[in-house]
Design a protein around this motif. Structure first.
Motif, PDB file in Angstrom:
ATOM      1  N   HIS A  25       0.999  -1.089   0.073  1.00  0.00           N
ATOM      2  CA  HIS A  25      -0.076  -0.195   0.022  1.00  0.00           C
ATOM      3  C   HIS A  25       0.900   1.309   0.081  1.00  0.00           C
ATOM      4  N   PRO A  26       0.421   2.289  -0.226  1.00  0.00           N
ATOM      5  CA  PRO A  26       1.224   3.715  -0.149  1.00  0.00           C
ATOM      6  C   PRO A  26       2.110   3.912   0.962  1.00  0.00           C
ATOM      7  N   ARG A  27       1.911   3.233   2.059  1.00  0.00           N
ATOM      8  CA  ARG A  27       2.865   3.471   3.440  1.00  0.00           C
ATOM      9  C   ARG A  27       3.788   2.049   3.203  1.00  0.00           C
ATOM     10  N   LEU A  28       3.667   1.143   2.305  1.00  0.00           N
ATOM     11  CA  LEU A  28       4.595   0.136   2.082  1.00  0.00           C
ATOM     12  C   LEU A  28       4.635  -0.141   0.763  1.00  0.00           C
ATOM     13  N   THR A  37      -1.408  10.726 -13.096  1.00  0.00           N
ATOM     14  CA  THR A  37      -0.297  11.259 -13.867  1.00  0.00           C
ATOM     15  C   THR A  37       0.975  10.681 -13.422  1.00  0.00           C
ATOM     16  N   ASP A  38       2.214  10.995 -14.092  1.00  0.00           N
ATOM     17  CA  ASP A  38       3.376  10.540 -13.692  1.00  0.00           C
ATOM     18  C   ASP A  38       3.725  11.223 -11.998  1.00  0.00           C
ATOM     19  N   ASP A  39       3.419  12.350 -12.198  1.00  0.00           N
ATOM     20  CA  ASP A  39       3.662  13.294 -10.875  1.00  0.00           C
ATOM     21  C   ASP A  39       2.792  12.764  -9.728  1.00  0.00           C
ATOM     22  N   GLU A  40       1.481  12.231 -10.074  1.00  0.00           N
ATOM     23  CA  GLU A  40       0.634  11.871  -8.901  1.00  0.00           C
ATOM     24  C   GLU A  40       1.265  10.242  -8.690  1.00  0.00           C
ATOM     25  N   MET A  41       1.753   9.494  -9.656  1.00  0.00           N
ATOM     26  CA  MET A  41       2.187   8.236  -9.143  1.00  0.00           C
ATOM     27  C   MET A  41       3.378   8.577  -8.109  1.00  0.00           C
ATOM     28  N   GLU A  42       4.252   9.448  -8.501  1.00  0.00           N
ATOM     29  CA  GLU A  42       5.434   9.744  -7.827  1.00  0.00           C
ATOM     30  C   GLU A  42       5.109  10.196  -6.245  1.00  0.00           C
ATOM     31  N   ASP A  48       3.946   7.409  -4.423  1.00  0.00           N
ATOM     32  CA  ASP A  48       5.258   6.652  -3.870  1.00  0.00           C
ATOM     33  C   ASP A  48       6.001   7.409  -2.909  1.00  0.00           C
ATOM     34  N   GLY A  49       5.880   8.635  -2.831  1.00  0.00           N
ATOM     35  CA  GLY A  49       6.558   9.469  -1.485  1.00  0.00           C
ATOM     36  C   GLY A  49       5.884   9.069  -0.501  1.00  0.00           C
ATOM     37  N   LEU A  50       4.803   8.568  -0.325  1.00  0.00           N
ATOM     38  CA  LEU A  50       4.116   8.322   0.990  1.00  0.00           C
ATOM     39  C   LEU A  50       4.894   7.087   1.886  1.00  0.00           C
ATOM     40  N   ASN A  51       5.634   6.245   1.147  1.00  0.00           N
ATOM     41  CA  ASN A  51       6.173   5.100   1.718  1.00  0.00           C
ATOM     42  C   ASN A  51       6.977   5.529   3.193  1.00  0.00           C
ATOM     43  N   GLN A  52       6.855   4.786   3.961  1.00  0.00           N
ATOM     44  CA  GLN A  52       7.278   4.605   5.302  1.00  0.00           C
ATOM     45  C   GLN A  52       7.859   3.229   5.660  1.00  0.00           C
ATOM     46  N   ASN A  53       7.620   2.292   4.786  1.00  0.00           N
ATOM     47  CA  ASN A  53       7.967   1.019   5.260  1.00  0.00           C
ATOM     48  C   ASN A  53       7.182   0.582   6.303  1.00  0.00           C
ATOM     49  N   HIS A  54       6.106   0.869   6.508  1.00  0.00           N
ATOM     50  CA  HIS A  54       5.070   0.650   7.599  1.00  0.00           C
ATOM     51  C   HIS A  54       4.090  -0.496   7.481  1.00  0.00           C
ATOM     52  N   ARG A  55       3.949  -1.459   7.958  1.00  0.00           N
ATOM     53  CA  ARG A  55       3.254  -2.690   7.977  1.00  0.00           C
ATOM     54  C   ARG A  55       2.136  -2.498   8.916  1.00  0.00           C
ATOM     55  N   VAL A  56       0.840  -2.807   8.354  1.00  0.00           N
ATOM     56  CA  VAL A  56      -0.246  -3.147   9.482  1.00  0.00           C
ATOM     57  C   VAL A  56      -0.402  -4.557   9.797  1.00  0.00           C
ATOM     58  N   GLY A  57       0.302  -5.351   9.009  1.00  0.00           N
ATOM     59  CA  GLY A  57       0.444  -6.847   9.211  1.00  0.00           C
ATOM     60  C   GLY A  57       1.501  -7.393   9.670  1.00  0.00           C
ATOM     61  N   PRO A  58       1.706  -8.686   9.983  1.00  0.00           N
ATOM     62  CA  PRO A  58       3.152  -9.118  10.521  1.00  0.00           C
ATOM     63  C   PRO A  58       4.106  -9.006   9.645  1.00  0.00           C
ATOM     64  N   ASP A  59       5.355  -8.679  10.114  1.00  0.00           N
ATOM     65  CA  ASP A  59       6.631  -8.709   9.642  1.00  0.00           C
ATOM     66  C   ASP A  59       6.920 -10.417   9.063  1.00  0.00           C
ATOM     67  N   PRO A  60       7.024 -10.535   7.788  1.00  0.00           N
ATOM     68  CA  PRO A  60       7.440 -12.103   7.436  1.00  0.00           C
ATOM     69  C   PRO A  60       8.802 -12.694   8.306  1.00  0.00           C
ATOM     70  N   ASP A  61       9.679 -11.626   8.603  1.00  0.00           N
ATOM     71  CA  ASP A  61      10.957 -12.296   9.111  1.00  0.00           C
ATOM     72  C   ASP A  61      10.768 -12.299  10.724  1.00  0.00           C
ATOM     73  N   ASN A  62       9.897 -11.855  11.476  1.00  0.00           N
ATOM     74  CA  ASN A  62       9.542 -11.643  12.699  1.00  0.00           C
ATOM     75  C   ASN A  62       7.956 -12.172  13.068  1.00  0.00           C
ATOM     76  N   PHE A  63       7.591 -13.182  12.317  1.00  0.00           N
ATOM     77  CA  PHE A  63       6.044 -13.730  12.256  1.00  0.00           C
ATOM     78  C   PHE A  63       6.045 -14.641  13.581  1.00  0.00           C
ATOM     79  N   ASP A  64       5.427 -14.552  14.486  1.00  0.00           N
ATOM     80  CA  ASP A  64       5.164 -15.720  15.444  1.00  0.00           C
ATOM     81  C   ASP A  64       4.235 -16.992  14.860  1.00  0.00           C
TER      82      ASP A  64
END
Length: 264
Positions: A155-158, A239-244, A247-263
């Motif tokens: 999603h835009p935050r990930l 538009t390309d500007d809108e897509m960028e 894209d710029g909203l990314n924070q590498n933020h998850r709402v679900g589990p991290d696949p590398d640290n999932f119990d």
């Protein structure tokens, strides 16, 4: 594989589920995504049968996905889990079957099972879910058939740009679950401004962003007006500007589990 479909995560068995699947098919959805762990495959199957009948289309017109859960990631157990899912759905084959999570030390045996089922024609395509680059590299060291799809939180935050680029280079289709970030991002000002410009909703803008990024997307909804609204994304272009900007909203933020640290 359709670019757009219906996800049914956390939708419980019952009339609401059946009606959601049926309604989606009636409004032109041609992809339905479920999983064994959702415990709703029987309702999904009922919705599919009713939807196909009312829409006047055949089973071959629909793309159905399910997933094998972590507790069944052995060779024999994955095959048995597939047969159980198929029986619950009431189908003769699946269009796509995925390993749900990359449980270390287990997913390679499960992948051999999926390869067997694929060779037998019981599955039209096989893939994985929640796999990071290192999981994919590890799996493909021994795989006869490389994954055709990788379904991940996106999603835009990930935005998953590195993973998206890797999958594209290796001929693996990226698919987004939780594309609307479970509603957490719908009040974002940047997205609202873009949506206003196009006379669309924020959800429609995000789903359109997925498509223009060549990412398959499967938003979840059980409400008819939302199901219809989510699909109304093919009559405008960002538009390309809108897509960028998105894209710029990314924070590498998850709402679900991290696949590398999932119990698991």
């Amino acid at each position: 594989m359709p670019w757009f479909g219906l996800g049914v995560f956390k939708v419980e068995e019952g009339p609401e589920l059946v009606n959601a699947v049926k309604t989606a098919i009636q409004h032109g959805y041609r992809s339905i995504d479920t999983a064994a762990i959702y415990q709703n495959e029987e309702g999904v199957g009922e919705g599919i049968r009713e939807g196909l009948k009312e829409a006047g289309i055949s089973r071959e017109d629909l793309f159905v996905t399910s997933k094998v859960w972590n507790s069944d990631l052995g060779y024999e157990s994955a095959i048995a889990a597939f047969e159980t899912s198929l029986e619950k759905l009431g189908l003769d084959y699946l269009d796509l079957y995925l390993i749900h999570w990359p449980v270390e030390g287990k997913y390679k045996d499960a992948w051999r099972a999926l390869e067997t089922l694929y060779k037998e024609g019981k599955i039209k395509a096989i893939g994985v879910s929640n796999f990071q680059i290192h999981h994919l590299e590890d799996l493909m060291k021994n795989a006869e058939i490389k994954p055709m799809v990788n379904q991940v939180e996106c999603h835009p935050r990930l935005t998953q740009k590195e993973l998206k680029d890797y999958c594209k280079e290796n001929g693996i289709q990226l698919e987004a679950w939780s594309p609307l970030m479970q509603g957490e991002i719908l009040d974002n000002q940047d997205l609202q401004e873009i949506a206003t410009k196009h006379n669309k909703t924020v959800a429609q803008v995000i789903l359109r962003w997925d498509l223009q990024n060549q990412i398959v997307t499967i938003p979840k909804s059980t409400k008819e007006h939302r199901i219809k609204e989510n699909a109304d994304i093919f009559d405008f272009t960002l538009t390309d500007d809108e897509m960028e900007r998105i894209d710029g909203l990314n924070q590498n933020h998850r709402v679900g589990p991290d696949p590398d640290n999932f119990d698991f």
